[in-house]
Motif scaffolding. Structure first.
Motif, PDB file in Angstrom:
ATOM      1  N   MET A   1       0.850  -1.235  -0.059  1.00 21.69           N
ATOM      2  CA  MET A   1      -0.107  -0.164   0.026  1.00 21.69           C
ATOM      3  C   MET A   1       0.964   1.267   0.028  1.00 21.69           C
ATOM      4  N   LYS A   2       0.567   2.173  -0.814  1.00 20.89           N
ATOM      5  CA  LYS A   2       1.325   3.538  -0.880  1.00 20.89           C
ATOM      6  C   LYS A   2       0.708   4.513  -0.064  1.00 20.89           C
ATOM      7  N   HIS A   3       1.808   5.290   0.744  1.00 24.97           N
ATOM      8  CA  HIS A   3       1.268   6.303   1.700  1.00 24.97           C
ATOM      9  C   HIS A   3       1.978   7.569   1.161  1.00 24.97           C
ATOM     10  N   LYS A   4       1.576   8.839   1.713  1.00 22.92           N
ATOM     11  CA  LYS A   4       2.157   9.991   1.631  1.00 22.92           C
ATOM     12  C   LYS A   4       2.967  10.014   2.889  1.00 22.92           C
ATOM     13  N   VAL A   5       4.097  10.509   3.079  1.00 18.89           N
ATOM     14  CA  VAL A   5       5.090  10.665   4.027  1.00 18.89           C
ATOM     15  C   VAL A   5       5.590  12.083   4.337  1.00 18.89           C
ATOM     16  N   ILE A   6       5.442  12.608   5.591  1.00 15.00           N
ATOM     17  CA  ILE A   6       6.375  13.628   6.074  1.00 15.00           C
ATOM     18  C   ILE A   6       7.303  13.307   7.193  1.00 15.00           C
ATOM     19  N   LEU A   7       8.647  13.591   6.830  1.00 12.35           N
ATOM     20  CA  LEU A   7       9.491  13.423   7.975  1.00 12.35           C
ATOM     21  C   LEU A   7      10.112  14.774   8.393  1.00 12.35           C
ATOM     22  N   VAL A   8       9.897  14.918   9.459  1.00  7.48           N
ATOM     23  CA  VAL A   8      10.408  16.071  10.353  1.00  7.48           C
ATOM     24  C   VAL A   8      11.739  15.774  11.233  1.00  7.48           C
ATOM     25  N   VAL A   9      12.639  16.561  10.756  1.00 12.69           N
ATOM     26  CA  VAL A   9      14.048  16.413  11.405  1.00 12.69           C
ATOM     27  C   VAL A   9      14.215  17.676  12.228  1.00 12.69           C
ATOM     28  N   LEU A  10      14.217  17.618  13.475  1.00 14.58           N
ATOM     29  CA  LEU A  10      14.220  18.654  14.538  1.00 14.58           C
ATOM     30  C   LEU A  10      16.016  18.695  14.893  1.00 14.58           C
ATOM     31  N   ASP A  11      16.483  19.684  14.253  1.00 18.73           N
ATOM     32  CA  ASP A  11      17.896  19.316  14.235  1.00 18.73           C
ATOM     33  C   ASP A  11      18.607  19.544  15.671  1.00 18.73           C
TER      34      ASP A  11
ATOM     35  N   PHE B   1      14.447  10.941  -1.973  1.00 18.89           N
ATOM     36  CA  PHE B   1      14.302  11.824  -3.296  1.00 18.89           C
ATOM     37  C   PHE B   1      14.141  11.254  -4.501  1.00 18.89           C
ATOM     38  N   HIS B   2      15.469  10.523  -4.706  1.00 19.63           N
ATOM     39  CA  HIS B   2      15.860   9.685  -6.011  1.00 19.63           C
ATOM     40  C   HIS B   2      14.654   8.564  -6.166  1.00 19.63           C
ATOM     41  N   TYR B   3      14.492   7.974  -5.024  1.00 23.59           N
ATOM     42  CA  TYR B   3      13.548   6.755  -5.248  1.00 23.59           C
ATOM     43  C   TYR B   3      12.120   7.182  -5.691  1.00 23.59           C
ATOM     44  N   ALA B   4      11.756   8.020  -4.888  1.00 25.97           N
ATOM     45  CA  ALA B   4      10.537   8.713  -5.090  1.00 25.97           C
ATOM     46  C   ALA B   4      10.212   9.242  -6.507  1.00 25.97           C
ATOM     47  N   ARG B   5      11.174   9.873  -7.007  1.00 29.80           N
ATOM     48  CA  ARG B   5      11.156  10.713  -8.213  1.00 29.80           C
ATOM     49  C   ARG B   5      11.233   9.294  -9.404  1.00 29.80           C
ATOM     50  N   GLU B   6      12.043   8.593  -9.139  1.00 33.30           N
ATOM     51  CA  GLU B   6      12.149   7.214 -10.100  1.00 33.30           C
ATOM     52  C   GLU B   6      10.765   6.749 -10.178  1.00 33.30           C
TER      53      GLU B   6
ATOM     54  N   CYS C   1      15.794   5.638   5.897  1.00 40.07           N
ATOM     55  CA  CYS C   1      15.465   5.816   4.344  1.00 40.07           C
ATOM     56  C   CYS C   1      14.781   4.685   3.827  1.00 40.07           C
ATOM     57  N   GLY C   2      15.111   3.517   4.182  1.00 36.06           N
ATOM     58  CA  GLY C   2      14.257   2.401   3.435  1.00 36.06           C
ATOM     59  C   GLY C   2      12.796   2.306   4.053  1.00 36.06           C
ATOM     60  N   THR C   3      12.599   2.763   5.359  1.00 34.13           N
ATOM     61  CA  THR C   3      11.376   2.659   5.989  1.00 34.13           C
ATOM     62  C   THR C   3      10.506   3.485   5.349  1.00 34.13           C
ATOM     63  N   VAL C   4      10.919   4.896   4.984  1.00 31.03           N
ATOM     64  CA  VAL C   4      10.113   5.774   4.496  1.00 31.03           C
ATOM     65  C   VAL C   4       9.871   5.246   3.120  1.00 31.03           C
ATOM     66  N   CYS C   5      10.723   4.795   2.395  1.00 29.89           N
ATOM     67  CA  CYS C   5      10.503   4.166   0.974  1.00 29.89           C
ATOM     68  C   CYS C   5       9.273   3.175   0.916  1.00 29.89           C
TER      69      CYS C   5
ATOM     70  N   GLY D   1       5.944   3.127  -1.096  1.00 30.65           N
ATOM     71  CA  GLY D   1       5.787   2.049  -1.737  1.00 30.65           C
ATOM     72  C   GLY D   1       6.509   2.082  -3.040  1.00 30.65           C
ATOM     73  N   VAL D   2       7.862   2.387  -2.832  1.00 32.27           N
ATOM     74  CA  VAL D   2       8.547   2.743  -4.000  1.00 32.27           C
ATOM     75  C   VAL D   2       9.666   1.567  -4.113  1.00 32.27           C
ATOM     76  N   ALA D   3      10.346   1.235  -4.913  1.00 30.00           N
ATOM     77  CA  ALA D   3      11.443  -0.016  -5.198  1.00 30.00           C
ATOM     78  C   ALA D   3      12.633   0.821  -4.718  1.00 30.00           C
ATOM     79  N   HIS D   4      13.509   0.187  -3.788  1.00 26.57           N
ATOM     80  CA  HIS D   4      14.604   0.816  -3.223  1.00 26.57           C
ATOM     81  C   HIS D   4      15.508  -0.520  -2.932  1.00 26.57           C
ATOM     82  N   ASP D   5      16.600  -0.177  -2.271  1.00 29.50           N
ATOM     83  CA  ASP D   5      17.742  -1.472  -1.797  1.00 29.50           C
ATOM     84  C   ASP D   5      18.432  -1.100  -0.716  1.00 29.50           C
TER      85      ASP D   5
END
Length: 271
Positions: free
Chosen positions: A1-11, A80-85, A247-251, A255-259
């Protein structure tokens, strides 16, 4: 299942401070609508290397982004690369080092501050370059991108907690209050993001010490929070996620292919 994702990095947010200062996020956890985990950041505990780690799943010693002055495009494939691909849309409201890692390097303010580049890994961006750029403005930048472009993946990256830590140290009212302020700002947006169908992760790159710095092995420098919110997460209290798995968990959520490595136990079985 595909989801939209927001990642917040509180520096620069230390895990212990997150646990006692982030009252709104903790309310979601107490209500069973979020889970909070502790991550140990990779080494060195520095910002640019750990942006790369979070967004590509590659530790600094392997990515070559080994300190903050390594200013070049990443050699790795990022979320970003995996999502765009996969034909998905991407956006970021973030410090300019993120633009340098994944879009263009060096960062040119007049060219890159506001980005609309459909062919770039980060298609839509608002990037800042002063550490004291107000978190309130940064969250407004992010919401503008979300409302205007409805990105499948959105990175939100404010800097004021880290800035307060460098000025005043871990054990200071200013640092703790910067964390509280970020939590209050999140309260203005978080439920709206969830209602719009986003899965949300809130974490940090590194923590902070009482020397007003970070780079080493002290627990307060390396331990950071990970809050997860959304119906795709398991909320399993026994999970021990790693920073290199973000990274992989967000991918996987997208629902995008990744390694990349994935923390499967963070997710419901259907994801």
């Amino acid at each position: 299942m595909k989801h939209k994702v927001i990642l917040v990095v509180l520096d620069g947010l230390n895990d212990g401070v997150a646990r006692h200062a982030m009252g709104h996020l903790q309310a979601y956890a107490a209500a069973g609508r979020a889970a909070l985990y502790t991550l140990t950041c990779e080494l060195p505990a520095l910002s640019r290397p750990l942006y790369e780690c979070i967004l590509t799943g590659v530790a600094p010693i392997d990515s070559g982004i080994v300190h903050n002055n390594v200013s070049r495009l990443s050699h790795q494939r990022s979320v970003f690369h995996y999502a765009r691909e996969a034909g998905l849309s991407t956006a970021a409201a973030a410090y300019h080092w993120v633009s340098e890692l994944y879009n263009r390097s060096p960062f040119v303010i007049s060219r890159d501050r506001h980005t609309e580049a459909p062919d770039f890994p980060i298609q839509y961006g608002h990037f800042y370059w002063n550490d004291h750029y107000p978190d309130s403005h940064l969250f407004a930048d992010a919401e503008h991108l979300r409302v205007k472009h409805s990105p499948d993946f959105l990175l939100v990256h404010p800097m004021n907690i880290d800035d307060a830590g460098h000025k005043h140290g871990l054990d200071s009212a200013q640092y703790r209050n910067s964390a509280r302020s970020a939590d209050i700002l999140l309260a203005d947006y978080l439920q709206g993001w969830l209602d719009a169908g986003y899965q949300v992760l809130v974490t940090a790159d590194h923590g902070m010490n009482n020397d007003r710095s970070h780079n080493g092995l002290l627990e307060e420098e390396r331990q950071v929070p990970l809050f997860v919110l959304g119906d795709a997460f398991s909320f399993n209290p026994d999970v021990e996620p790693r920073q290199t798995e973000l990274c992989g968990t967000v991918c996987a959520l997208l629902g995008v292919a990744h390694d990349k490595p994935v923390c499967r136990d963070l997710l419901r079985p259907a994801v």
